[in-house]
Design a protein around this motif. Structure first.
Motif, PDB file in Angstrom:
ATOM      1  N   GLN A 171       0.833  -1.205   0.000  1.00  0.00           N
ATOM      2  CA  GLN A 171       0.000   0.000   0.000  1.00  0.00           C
ATOM      3  C   GLN A 171       0.864   1.249   0.000  1.00  0.00           C
ATOM      4  O   GLN A 171       0.574   2.228  -0.718  1.00  0.00           O
ATOM      5  CB  GLN A 171      -0.918  -0.017   1.228  1.00  0.00           C
ATOM      6  N   GLU A 172       1.932   1.189   0.804  1.00  0.00           N
ATOM      7  CA  GLU A 172       2.835   2.341   0.832  1.00  0.00           C
ATOM      8  C   GLU A 172       3.486   2.543  -0.528  1.00  0.00           C
ATOM      9  O   GLU A 172       3.624   3.681  -1.013  1.00  0.00           O
ATOM     10  CB  GLU A 172       3.906   2.118   1.905  1.00  0.00           C
ATOM     11  N   ILE A 173       3.897   1.415  -1.138  1.00  0.00           N
ATOM     12  CA  ILE A 173       4.511   1.537  -2.468  1.00  0.00           C
ATOM     13  C   ILE A 173       3.513   2.099  -3.472  1.00  0.00           C
ATOM     14  O   ILE A 173       3.834   2.968  -4.302  1.00  0.00           O
ATOM     15  CB  ILE A 173       5.037   0.167  -2.920  1.00  0.00           C
ATOM     16  N   GLU A 174       2.270   1.587  -3.361  1.00  0.00           N
ATOM     17  CA  GLU A 174       1.242   2.080  -4.282  1.00  0.00           C
ATOM     18  C   GLU A 174       0.977   3.569  -4.049  1.00  0.00           C
ATOM     19  O   GLU A 174       0.880   4.357  -5.007  1.00  0.00           O
ATOM     20  CB  GLU A 174      -0.033   1.277  -4.096  1.00  0.00           C
ATOM     21  N   ASN A 175       0.873   3.960  -2.764  1.00  0.00           N
ATOM     22  CA  ASN A 175       0.652   5.378  -2.457  1.00  0.00           C
ATOM     23  C   ASN A 175       1.839   6.223  -2.914  1.00  0.00           C
ATOM     24  O   ASN A 175       1.680   7.336  -3.456  1.00  0.00           O
ATOM     25  CB  ASN A 175       0.426   5.558  -0.962  1.00  0.00           C
ATOM     26  N   TYR A 180       4.233  10.019  -6.634  1.00  0.00           N
ATOM     27  CA  TYR A 180       5.286  10.314  -7.612  1.00  0.00           C
ATOM     28  C   TYR A 180       4.680  10.692  -8.961  1.00  0.00           C
ATOM     29  O   TYR A 180       5.098  11.669  -9.611  1.00  0.00           O
ATOM     30  CB  TYR A 180       6.192   9.094  -7.748  1.00  0.00           C
ATOM     31  N   ALA A 181       3.659   9.919  -9.367  1.00  0.00           N
ATOM     32  CA  ALA A 181       3.007  10.236 -10.649  1.00  0.00           C
ATOM     33  C   ALA A 181       2.345  11.613 -10.592  1.00  0.00           C
ATOM     34  O   ALA A 181       2.405  12.396 -11.557  1.00  0.00           O
ATOM     35  CB  ALA A 181       1.980   9.145 -10.978  1.00  0.00           C
ATOM     36  N   ASP A 182       1.721  11.913  -9.454  1.00  0.00           N
ATOM     37  CA  ASP A 182       1.067  13.215  -9.315  1.00  0.00           C
ATOM     38  C   ASP A 182       2.084  14.346  -9.356  1.00  0.00           C
ATOM     39  O   ASP A 182       1.850  15.398  -9.988  1.00  0.00           O
ATOM     40  CB  ASP A 182       0.288  13.242  -8.001  1.00  0.00           C
ATOM     41  N   SER A 183       3.219  14.115  -8.694  1.00  0.00           N
ATOM     42  CA  SER A 183       4.253  15.163  -8.714  1.00  0.00           C
ATOM     43  C   SER A 183       4.820  15.338 -10.118  1.00  0.00           C
ATOM     44  O   SER A 183       5.102  16.465 -10.564  1.00  0.00           O
ATOM     45  CB  SER A 183       5.360  14.809  -7.720  1.00  0.00           C
ATOM     46  N   VAL A 184       4.988  14.218 -10.843  1.00  0.00           N
ATOM     47  CA  VAL A 184       5.487  14.317 -12.220  1.00  0.00           C
ATOM     48  C   VAL A 184       4.495  15.067 -13.099  1.00  0.00           C
ATOM     49  O   VAL A 184       4.854  15.960 -13.886  1.00  0.00           O
ATOM     50  CB  VAL A 184       5.782  12.911 -12.776  1.00  0.00           C
ATOM     51  N   LEU A 185       3.208  14.678 -12.948  1.00  0.00           N
ATOM     52  CA  LEU A 185       2.179  15.355 -13.742  1.00  0.00           C
ATOM     53  C   LEU A 185       2.082  16.835 -13.369  1.00  0.00           C
ATOM     54  O   LEU A 185       1.848  17.697 -14.229  1.00  0.00           O
ATOM     55  CB  LEU A 185       0.829  14.654 -13.538  1.00  0.00           C
ATOM     56  N   GLU A 189       2.497  19.814 -15.828  1.00  0.00           N
ATOM     57  CA  GLU A 189       1.464  20.855 -15.922  1.00  0.00           C
ATOM     58  C   GLU A 189       2.073  22.251 -15.756  1.00  0.00           C
ATOM     59  O   GLU A 189       1.729  23.198 -16.495  1.00  0.00           O
ATOM     60  CB  GLU A 189       0.399  20.604 -14.855  1.00  0.00           C
ATOM     61  N   GLN A 190       2.991  22.355 -14.821  1.00  0.00           N
ATOM     62  CA  GLN A 190       3.635  23.660 -14.610  1.00  0.00           C
ATOM     63  C   GLN A 190       4.464  24.058 -15.814  1.00  0.00           C
ATOM     64  O   GLN A 190       4.458  25.235 -16.247  1.00  0.00           O
ATOM     65  CB  GLN A 190       4.525  23.584 -13.348  1.00  0.00           C
ATOM     66  N   ASP A 191       5.143  23.076 -16.395  1.00  0.00           N
ATOM     67  CA  ASP A 191       5.934  23.368 -17.594  1.00  0.00           C
ATOM     68  C   ASP A 191       5.029  23.814 -18.741  1.00  0.00           C
ATOM     69  O   ASP A 191       5.356  24.760 -19.495  1.00  0.00           O
ATOM     70  CB  ASP A 191       6.742  22.149 -18.010  1.00  0.00           C
TER      71      ASP A 191
END
Length: 222
Positions: A171-175, A180-185, A189-191
């Motif tokens: 669960q921790e890995i999934e979270n 990580y995906a949200d931060s990448v996105l 988005e900022q770029d």
């Protein structure tokens, strides 16, 4: 019936003239039955008188045989008495031997009973030992089964804890992956926003530098 001796008398067909006997007193045992048979032979060997049913017998031989038997009777009686004495002695020996056999049998019986008591005692001790060993084996088996059950429960609990830990880690890995995906996105988005702002600013600058457009365009030649 005894008749006087006739010198010319002829013996019958089975007659035998036996020699006179010696004095039996110094000759040992005498067979009375045999001597009686000889007496009978003397009588039967006499000369039969026809038509009278009588027989002429040698009275000398007859009397001699009777005297011999008469003299032999004491020795025969003495021998019989000796046999009776021997019989009593034999009976005493047999009784003594029987007593010895009985005593030996009783001693053997006592020995067998003693050995039987020892065997019974050994069997009782063996049975008691067997029961004790069986009891100890049952106790050890119960203790072993209890230990096995305890270890099984401990293993099940440990497996459950490991499963829960694995689930939590997953669960921790999934979270973490989602974050990580949200931060990448978010970075993308900022770029994109920055690029869109640059594009918008560039267009505005281009529009400011462009000459003003005429209201009507010249007519096209036909």
């Amino acid at each position: 019936m005894l008749q006087p001796q006739l010198s010319n008398a002829e013996p019958n067909h089975n007659g035998n003239n036996h020699p006179p006997h010696d004095d039996p007193e110094g000759s040992g045992s005498v067979d009375i039955q045999e001597e009686l048979n000889r007496l009978e032979e003397i009588i039967l060997s006499g000369l039969r008188i026809p038509l009278t049913g009588r027989t002429l017998v040698d009275d000398e031989k007859l009397l001699e045989q009777l005297d011999f038997i008469r003299v032999s009777l004491p020795s025969v009686f003495q021998e019989a008495a000796s046999i009776l004495d021997q019989k009593e002695e034999i009976l005493l020996e047999a009784e003594e031997y029987g007593q010895q056999v009985v005593e030996a049998a009783q001693a053997k019986r006592s020995q067998i009973l003693a050995e039987s008591d020892v065997i019974n005692q050994a069997e009782r001790e063996a049975e008691q030992l067997r029961r004790q060993v069986q009891k100890e084996c049952d106790a050890m088996m119960q203790e072993t089964l209890a230990e096995i059950e305890q270890k099984r429960r401990a293993c099940m609990q440990e497996l459950e804890e490991m499963r829960q830990t694995a689930i939590a880690q997953a669960q921790e890995i999934e979270n973490g992956a989602d974050q990580y995906a949200d931060s990448v996105l978010e970075g993308i988005e900022q770029d994109l926003k920055d690029m869109l702002r640059i594009i918008t600013n560039g267009r505005q600058e281009l529009r400011a530098e462009m000459p003003p457009q005429r209201n009507s365009s010249p007519a096209k030649k036909r």
